[in-house]
Design a protein around this motif. Sequence first.
Motif, PDB file in Angstrom:
ATOM      1  N   THR A  80       0.831  -1.208   0.000  1.00 56.50           N
ATOM      2  CA  THR A  80       0.000   0.000   0.000  1.00 56.50           C
ATOM      3  C   THR A  80       0.864   1.256   0.000  1.00 56.50           C
ATOM      4  N   PHE A  81       2.027   1.165   0.640  1.00 62.92           N
ATOM      5  CA  PHE A  81       2.911   2.340   0.679  1.00 62.92           C
ATOM      6  C   PHE A  81       3.650   2.533  -0.638  1.00 62.92           C
ATOM      7  N   VAL A  82       3.913   1.442  -1.317  1.00 60.87           N
ATOM      8  CA  VAL A  82       4.492   1.558  -2.660  1.00 60.87           C
ATOM      9  C   VAL A  82       3.492   2.248  -3.582  1.00 60.87           C
ATOM     10  N   HIS A  83       2.250   1.841  -3.484  1.00 59.27           N
ATOM     11  CA  HIS A  83       1.218   2.433  -4.341  1.00 59.27           C
ATOM     12  C   HIS A  83       0.983   3.892  -3.992  1.00 59.27           C
ATOM     13  N   GLN A  84       1.047   4.186  -2.701  1.00 58.73           N
ATOM     14  CA  GLN A  84       0.871   5.569  -2.252  1.00 58.73           C
ATOM     15  C   GLN A  84       1.984   6.448  -2.826  1.00 58.73           C
ATOM     16  N   ALA A  85       3.200   5.939  -2.753  1.00 64.72           N
ATOM     17  CA  ALA A  85       4.326   6.694  -3.305  1.00 64.72           C
ATOM     18  C   ALA A  85       4.146   6.875  -4.806  1.00 64.72           C
ATOM     19  N   ARG A  86       3.757   5.789  -5.476  1.00 63.32           N
ATOM     20  CA  ARG A  86       3.537   5.877  -6.931  1.00 63.32           C
ATOM     21  C   ARG A  86       2.511   6.950  -7.264  1.00 63.32           C
ATOM     22  N   ASP A  87       1.375   6.909  -6.589  1.00 66.78           N
ATOM     23  CA  ASP A  87       0.292   7.828  -6.939  1.00 66.78           C
ATOM     24  C   ASP A  87       0.660   9.272  -6.618  1.00 66.78           C
ATOM     25  N   LEU A  88       1.392   9.459  -5.538  1.00 67.87           N
ATOM     26  CA  LEU A  88       1.780  10.829  -5.184  1.00 67.87           C
ATOM     27  C   LEU A  88       2.776  11.385  -6.205  1.00 67.87           C
ATOM     28  N   VAL A  89       3.706  10.558  -6.633  1.00 68.82           N
ATOM     29  CA  VAL A  89       4.676  11.020  -7.635  1.00 68.82           C
ATOM     30  C   VAL A  89       3.953  11.382  -8.935  1.00 68.82           C
ATOM     31  N   HIS A  90       3.003  10.541  -9.327  1.00 66.56           N
ATOM     32  CA  HIS A  90       2.229  10.866 -10.535  1.00 66.56           C
ATOM     33  C   HIS A  90       1.469  12.174 -10.365  1.00 66.56           C
ATOM     34  N   ALA A  91       0.852  12.329  -9.191  1.00 60.99           N
ATOM     35  CA  ALA A  91       0.060  13.543  -8.968  1.00 60.99           C
ATOM     36  C   ALA A  91       0.949  14.782  -9.002  1.00 60.99           C
ATOM     37  N   ILE A  92       2.127  14.674  -8.402  1.00 58.70           N
ATOM     38  CA  ILE A  92       3.055  15.808  -8.410  1.00 58.70           C
ATOM     39  C   ILE A  92       3.455  16.142  -9.839  1.00 58.70           C
ATOM     40  N   ALA A  93       3.762  15.096 -10.612  1.00 59.19           N
ATOM     41  CA  ALA A  93       4.188  15.341 -11.991  1.00 59.19           C
ATOM     42  C   ALA A  93       3.063  15.976 -12.805  1.00 59.19           C
ATOM     43  N   ALA A  94       1.841  15.549 -12.525  1.00 59.11           N
ATOM     44  CA  ALA A  94       0.704  16.042 -13.312  1.00 59.11           C
ATOM     45  C   ALA A  94       0.095  17.312 -12.730  1.00 59.11           C
ATOM     46  N   GLY A  95       0.456  17.631 -11.479  1.00 64.12           N
ATOM     47  CA  GLY A  95      -0.115  18.807 -10.855  1.00 64.12           C
ATOM     48  C   GLY A  95      -1.561  18.637 -10.431  1.00 64.12           C
ATOM     49  N   THR A  96      -2.018  17.399 -10.358  1.00 63.31           N
ATOM     50  CA  THR A  96      -3.413  17.156  -9.938  1.00 63.31           C
ATOM     51  C   THR A  96      -3.504  17.076  -8.424  1.00 63.31           C
ATOM     52  N   ARG A  97      -4.694  17.359  -7.921  1.00 66.30           N
ATOM     53  CA  ARG A  97      -4.919  17.278  -6.479  1.00 66.30           C
ATOM     54  C   ARG A  97      -4.650  15.856  -5.994  1.00 66.30           C
ATOM     55  N   PRO A  98      -3.969  15.742  -4.878  1.00 65.28           N
ATOM     56  CA  PRO A  98      -3.749  14.401  -4.353  1.00 65.28           C
ATOM     57  C   PRO A  98      -5.048  13.849  -3.773  1.00 65.28           C
ATOM     58  N   ASP A  99      -5.129  12.561  -3.743  1.00 63.77           N
ATOM     59  CA  ASP A  99      -6.335  11.889  -3.265  1.00 63.77           C
ATOM     60  C   ASP A  99      -5.879  10.735  -2.369  1.00 63.77           C
ATOM     61  N   PRO A 100      -6.134  10.810  -1.070  1.00 64.91           N
ATOM     62  CA  PRO A 100      -6.904  11.798  -0.313  1.00 64.91           C
ATOM     63  C   PRO A 100      -6.070  13.037   0.022  1.00 64.91           C
ATOM     64  N   SER A 101      -6.773  14.152  -0.052  1.00 67.15           N
ATOM     65  CA  SER A 101      -6.146  15.441   0.256  1.00 67.15           C
ATOM     66  C   SER A 101      -6.169  15.691   1.765  1.00 67.15           C
ATOM     67  N   PHE A 102      -5.561  16.829   2.173  1.00 65.09           N
ATOM     68  CA  PHE A 102      -5.704  17.243   3.573  1.00 65.09           C
ATOM     69  C   PHE A 102      -7.179  17.530   3.899  1.00 65.09           C
ATOM     70  N   ALA A 103      -7.913  18.037   2.922  1.00 62.40           N
ATOM     71  CA  ALA A 103      -9.341  18.302   3.171  1.00 62.40           C
ATOM     72  C   ALA A 103     -10.076  16.995   3.494  1.00 62.40           C
ATOM     73  N   ASP A 104      -9.679  15.941   2.806  1.00 63.99           N
ATOM     74  CA  ASP A 104     -10.283  14.641   3.119  1.00 63.99           C
ATOM     75  C   ASP A 104      -9.894  14.204   4.532  1.00 63.99           C
ATOM     76  N   GLY A 105      -8.643  14.438   4.886  1.00 68.60           N
ATOM     77  CA  GLY A 105      -8.203  14.098   6.237  1.00 68.60           C
ATOM     78  C   GLY A 105      -8.954  14.902   7.278  1.00 68.60           C
ATOM     79  N   LEU A 106      -9.189  16.180   6.976  1.00 70.38           N
ATOM     80  CA  LEU A 106      -9.958  17.035   7.885  1.00 70.38           C
ATOM     81  C   LEU A 106     -11.384  16.514   8.048  1.00 70.38           C
ATOM     82  N   GLN A 107     -11.975  16.104   6.935  1.00 73.40           N
ATOM     83  CA  GLN A 107     -13.362  15.622   7.016  1.00 73.40           C
ATOM     84  C   GLN A 107     -13.448  14.385   7.919  1.00 73.40           C
ATOM     85  N   VAL A 108     -12.499  13.491   7.810  1.00 74.27           N
ATOM     86  CA  VAL A 108     -12.473  12.329   8.708  1.00 74.27           C
ATOM     87  C   VAL A 108     -12.325  12.804  10.149  1.00 74.27           C
ATOM     88  N   GLN A 109     -11.479  13.799  10.343  1.00 76.30           N
ATOM     89  CA  GLN A 109     -11.286  14.340  11.691  1.00 76.30           C
ATOM     90  C   GLN A 109     -12.588  14.867  12.271  1.00 76.30           C
TER      91      GLN A 109
END
Lengths: 382, 382, 382, 382
Positions: C332-361
Motif C-alpha cells: 500500500t505504501f508503494v502504491h501511495q508513493a507511486r500515486d503521489l509522484v504521478h500527482a506531483i508530476a501532473a499537478g493534480t490534487r492528491p487523493d486523499p487530500s488534507f481536506a479529506d483528512g480534515l473531514q475524517v477528523q
Amino acid sequence: MVGYAFMGAAHSQGWRTAGRVFDLPRRPVLAVLCGRDGAAARAAAERHGWAAVETDWRVLVARDDIDLVDICTPGDSHAEIAVAALAAGKHVLCEKPLANSVAEAETMTRAAEAAYGRGQLAMTGFNYRRVPAVALARRMIADGRLGTLRHVRATYLQDWLADPAFPLTWRLRREHAGSGALGDLGAHIVDLAQHLAGEPLAGVSALTETFVRRRPLPGGPSRGLAAVSASGTGAVTVDDAAVFTGRFTSGALASFEATRYATGRKNALRIELNGERGSLAFDLERLNELWFHDATAPGAEAGFRRILVTEPEHPYLDAWWPPGHGLGYEHTFVHQARDLVHAIAAGTRPDPSFADGLQVQRVLAAVEESAEKNSVYTPVAS
Amino acid sequence: MVGYAFMGAAHSQGWRTAGRVFDLPRRPVLAVLCGRDGAAARAAAERHGWAAVETDWRVLVARDDIDLVDICTPGDSHAEIAVAALAAGKHVLCEKPLANSVAEAETMTRAAEAAYGRGQLAMTGFNYRRVPAVALARRMIADGRLGTLRHVRATYLQDWLADPAFPLTWRLRREHAGSGALGDLGAHIVDLAQHLAGEPLAGVSALTETFVRRRPLPGGPSRGLAAVSASGTGAVTVDDAAVFTGRFTSGALASFEATRYATGRKNALRIELNGERGSLAFDLERLNELWFHDATAPGAEAGFRRILVTEPEHPYLDAWWPPGHGLGYEHTFVHQARDLVHAIAAGTRPDPSFADGLQVQRVLAAVEESAEKNSVYTPVAS
Amino acid sequence: MVGYAFMGAAHSQGWRTAGRVFDLPRRPVLAVLCGRDGAAARAAAERHGWAAVETDWRVLVARDDIDLVDICTPGDSHAEIAVAALAAGKHVLCEKPLANSVAEAETMTRAAEAAYGRGQLAMTGFNYRRVPAVALARRMIADGRLGTLRHVRATYLQDWLADPAFPLTWRLRREHAGSGALGDLGAHIVDLAQHLAGEPLAGVSALTETFVRRRPLPGGPSRGLAAVSASGTGAVTVDDAAVFTGRFTSGALASFEATRYATGRKNALRIELNGERGSLAFDLERLNELWFHDATAPGAEAGFRRILVTEPEHPYLDAWWPPGHGLGYEHTFVHQARDLVHAIAAGTRPDPSFADGLQVQRVLAAVEESAEKNSVYTPVAS
Amino acid sequence: MVGYAFMGAAHSQGWRTAGRVFDLPRRPVLAVLCGRDGAAARAAAERHGWAAVETDWRVLVARDDIDLVDICTPGDSHAEIAVAALAAGKHVLCEKPLANSVAEAETMTRAAEAAYGRGQLAMTGFNYRRVPAVALARRMIADGRLGTLRHVRATYLQDWLADPAFPLTWRLRREHAGSGALGDLGAHIVDLAQHLAGEPLAGVSALTETFVRRRPLPGGPSRGLAAVSASGTGAVTVDDAAVFTGRFTSGALASFEATRYATGRKNALRIELNGERGSLAFDLERLNELWFHDATAPGAEAGFRRILVTEPEHPYLDAWWPPGHGLGYEHTFVHQARDLVHAIAAGTRPDPSFADGLQVQRVLAAVEESAEKNSVYTPVAS
C-alpha cells in the motif's frame, strides 16, 4: 426395511419425513422393520416408528403387505436379500456399495433388469447425489456451464481410525465389508465423480494401504470375528486408505483419495471439476454451499462464488425453508425416498439404478486390481 | 544475476530488500545484470537497480567483483552456467527446477559438492520453503506435533492454459522447459512435500496429459520454435498436467496434482499433512495462514485452527510488520536472500542444496517414467 | 522523512520500491531521514537506505535539496511540521490521523489549499485506499455495480491491549495520540467507508470505553508520561474501543467498531457495503481478496464470489506478479508513493487530500462529542 | 398447535421427530392443528401429521385431550392465546417475539408465573439457542473460557426486501408484526447476545430506518391491509433495518444490526464474543461450526479454530449422526421439543421462559425509544 443401525435410522427418517414435506403421489407407510435380534428390532421399530417387526428377512419379503424392501445391512447380505425381494415382486432400495463383489452386483443387476420388465424398480442408495448442492452441480454441468472437462479431483476424508486403539468393527473385516475405505468412502466419490462428469472412468491406477494391521477387539460378543489372537486383538483385513488416479472416457484426468486417517477431517467429501468454461467445487462438511467459477465472466470480476443452495429455484428446496435456512445430512434420505416414490408412481427407471451401482463396483474392482499389480493402469470393465 | 524476466524481477526485489529489513552479516550489492539483449538488459538493470550489465554470462562469471551468481534463466541453461560459475569460484543460487534432466542435475550437484570444499555455496531456489507459514509448519512437524505421518496431499493448480487460444511460449516446449506443469509446478509440491514430511518419496505412480496439442505461435519473433506448421500454430511438447500418487519411505501415502488447466485456480499450491497426532494445511493463495489441527486437544474443542502467521514468534516475522499485517509472494525471495547471505557468512550448507534439487529431479524423472510405463509404480532413484 | 519507527520503515519501503516496480515520471530519491536522536536516526537511515540525517525537522524543511516531506511522527506534531513544510515550498505526505484536533486539521487544510495554488501537493496517508482490492471495490461502486446504497458496516479489530499487562505506550496517552482506537483504527474505517460509499457521513451516535484504566509503565525512559503513580503504573487517557452508528447523506445506514480488545483478531479491518444491485466485502487479513455479490445475476447462481485481486486488469497489478501471487501490507505504501509522484508530476490534487483528512477528523470529533453526550445523534460538521 | 405457515411446518417437524431421535420421558402426540380457514387447516394437518383440526383457538384450548399449546401465529395474537391456554391449564410454547408490546409480554409473564405455581410451563421459542454450536458456545462461556467479556457483536442480515417490488406482507405492517427487522431478526440476536454473555444489556443507542416506504400489495385478498392507496400500493409501517449499540451490565460493549436489505446475505445471524481469555464466533449460514480462539494457547500456535460441532460430546449430538454429518435449521425445533418435554416431565422452569422473552421485549422497546429520541442512550427497563 432390513437393518436398523446408523443407516436404518437415517432411512427411517427419510421415509417418515418425505410425505410430510413433499407432495408425493403415494405416502410411504413404515410397515415392517426386520432384524435378527427380535428384542432389539422391536425397540428400534418403536423408536423409529415402524408398525411391525420381523426377525427373518425371508419372511419379510414374503409378506403381501409390503411394496418395497429397503436394505440397510452390511454389504455381504445385499445380493441375497435384493434378489429374493425382487423375485417376490417388491421394489428394492439397496444401500451402497451395491455388493461386496462384482459378481454379486452383476447378479443383482440382472435381477433388477428382469424385475423392471415386471414393473418393479431397484435403486442404489448413493444418497449424496441428492444433496441439493450436488443436484444443482449436475444440472449446471448438464447445461454446459463447465464446457470441456479437464479435471476431477475428489477426496473423502475421515479420521476415525487415526487412533490405533479404535476397535476392530465389522467394517474392518473383508468378509463383511468387502473392502475398507475404498468401498465405504471411495464408492461415494467414484459415483459422484462419474455422475457429475456425466461419463464413466475408463481406467485407474491405485495405491492402497493398511496402516494399522491389528486392532483391539470390540467389547462384548463379536460378530463372526473368528480370526482373533489370544492377545485380544484381531487382524484388519481391509484397506485403511486408497489413493488413485484415472482417466475419464473423454480424456479428462481424475484423482481420488479415500481414507479414515485424515486427522481432523470428519466427513470431508470434496469434489471439484474444472472445465474449459468454468469450475465447480463442493464439500460435504458445508453441504449447503456450491462454489462456482464462471470463466466466461469478465476477468476483473471472476472468482469462485459461494452459492448458498437454499433458494426455491434450487433442487428440492421449494419444499423446505426460506433462503439461508440450511439442510443437513439426513435430508438426502428424505430426497431419496421422495424420488423413489415418484419413480415408482411414474414407472421410470430409478436413478441411480443397480446397473449404476454395478458400474461403480467395477471401478472399485479395477482399483483393487491395480493396487495388487504394482499400480499399473487398469481399464474399468464394461 | 542472469535473466531478468519474471524471476529476475522477483530476485532483484529480494536482493534489494533483504538488507533493509533483516540484520545481515553482509549487505548484498546488486552488481551486474546479465542478458543477451543488451538494450533490454540495460533497461531492466536501470529498472531493478543493478549497477552494471553484461550480455554474455561467461564474461559475468569471469568478473572479479562478483561473489555470487543468481541464475534465473530457463532450465536448459542452468547446468552450463552453474557449473561455470562454481568453477570460477562464485557462490550460486539457481532457480528451480535445478535442471532439465537428472544427468545435468547430477553434474551440477557434483560441481556443488566440490565447490563446497572450497568454501562456495550452491542453493536451489525453492522459494516456497521460505513462506513463513511453510517454515512454521516445518518447525511444528520437526517438533513432533503431527506424530506418525499417514497422508500428504498436494496440488499446484493454475489455469493460464485453460484457454486453447493462449500462445505457445517457451514454457510449452520441452527443449527449453524440460517439462510442463510437472517441472514448473510439480517440482514445488514435490519439494515441499518431502521438506515438510522430513523424508523422501520412495516411489510414484503417474498419469500425465497434454490436453491441447497445438497452440498459436506468440506474436513477434519466436525463441527457437522451429517446429512450426504453416498454419501459424506449433506443437506443445510438454505435459499440461500431471497427477501422481506415491509412498514415502515411512509408508505414508502421497497424492499430487500439477496442472495449468484448473479453471479459476490461479496459484493454488495446497498441501496438507495428516499424522496420528495432528494435521497441517497450507494454501499459497492465502499465504499468511497455516491451518493446524491438534488431535491431542479435548475432542469437544478440537478443530482446524487458522494461525495467522504474522506474529514475532513466527519465522522471519520479527523483522517485518505488526501482527496481522500480511506479507506477499515476493517476500519469499527476500527471505531466500537473507538465508543465503547468512549461510555464506557462516559457511554452512545451504538449504535446499543442489543435492536437494537433484533429488526432486529424480522424483520428477520417476513420474515421467511411470507415466510412460502405463502408470506402473516406479521407485525413485537414490 | 520525519520519523523512523513502524510507519517510517513502511514508508521507506514504499519510496525505495515504487520506482523499481512502476514506471514513474520521476524516481524518488531517499534523501534525508529526520529524528531527534541522532545516533538512532543514523542507524535507521543506514538500515532503510536514506542518504543523510537531520535531527531537527526545522532544518530538514529548510533544505533546498528536498522536494517532499513525509511526516510519520505521532499526531501531536503533524500540524506544526506540515504547515512549516508547506510554507517552505515542499510537497507533503502526512500520516493519518491528519491531526489530533479538528482545529489543527483545519489549519493544515488551509495551508494545503494555499500551497496548492503554488503548485505544492499535500496528501493524507490513508494507505488502505491503495490496497488493490479496495481500489477495485471503489471502481466497481463508481461504475454503479451496487446501485442505491443501503448499508455499510465496518470494523477494525485488533487485540494487542486485551492483556492488561501490556504497557502504557504513547498511543495510550491523549496528549500524544489524540485518541485511542478511535483515531488509530476508527480513522481508517471512517475514511474507507466514505471513500467507498462515495459520500460523507451526515451524523453519528457513539459509545466509547476504556476497559483498563491503568497500565504498567514501559521499561526505560518514558516519553513525557508525567502522570505516573508511585506504583509504576500510569493512567490510560484514551479510548480502548469505540462503537458507533451513523447515517450517510443519502440515507444509508452505517455501523462501525474500532477496538484493541478483540481477542484473536489481529488486523481485522472489515468493510461490507450492501446496495440494491449488489454487495462488496473486504477483510484486511485477506487483503488479496474482494467478495462481490451481483444481485442482477440469476437467482439460482447468485452468491458472493471471491475475486482474487491479482489479475493484470486489477488496480496496480499489471506492474507486479502473475495471477495468484499475492501482495502484502507494505505494498500500500508503494502504491501511495507511486500515486503521489504521478500527482506531483501532473499537478493534480492528491487523493486523499488534507481536506479529506480534515473531514475524517470531523467525523471523529462528532463521535467523541456523541459519546460524551449520552450517545445522542450528532451531525458531522462541514 | 395454532398456526400452520412457515413456523407451523417447522414446529410440526420438531414435534414429529423429537421422540424418534431422543429418549424422551413422554412421546409427543400431534393432536390438533388450529387455523381459521378450516379447509386449509385440514390440508396442513394432513400434510404435517396432526390428528385433528380446530378453527377456533378458544375451542382448542378448551379441549381436555390437549396438554400443550404451541403458538405459531403472528405476534398480535400471542398474548390472548397464551394467557387463555395457561388459564385452561395447558403448558405453552410461544414463538418469538413473545408479544408485540412490553405490556402484553408483562401480562403473559405474570400468567406464566402463576401457572408455574400450578405445575404448568411456558417457554419462549428462541430456537437458535438450541443450535448445537450455540449451546456449545454457552457451555464454554459458562466454563470461563472467555474470561472477562469485552465485546459482543451480532448481526442478523437477510435481503428479501432489497427488491423494492417485493410485496407488502403482514410482516411489514405494525399492527400485525409489532415491528419489522427489529422484532423478527433483532429479537434473535438480542436474546443470543444476552444468553451467551450470561448477563443482560443495561442500555442501548439506536438508529432505525424504513428504506422503501410503500410497496405493492400482495396478490389475492390481503389480510387486514386497509391502508391501501388507490395505486395498488400500501404503506410499510415497520422498520426495514435497525442498527444499535449497547452496554452490558458488566461494562462490555455490544453492537447489533438487523436488516432485510443486506443484499446477498440470506440468513447471516452472526455473533462474536471477545473476552480476555478467548473469543467465540458463530454464523447461522454455517450452523454446524463454532469458531474458538483460545488466547491462553502459545502465541505461535494460536488462531481461531473451526470446531465442527458434530461430535458425540457436543450438545444434542449423541442422538444424531456420526461426526461430520451436519444438522440443519429445523433441528433446532426438534431440540426445542426435546428440552420442553424434559422440562415438563421434570417440572423445571423452561429455558427460555416467558420472563426471558419479556426481557428481550424490553430491550427492543428501549431500541425503539432510543431511535425516536435522536439515538440517546436509553436504559433497559427491569
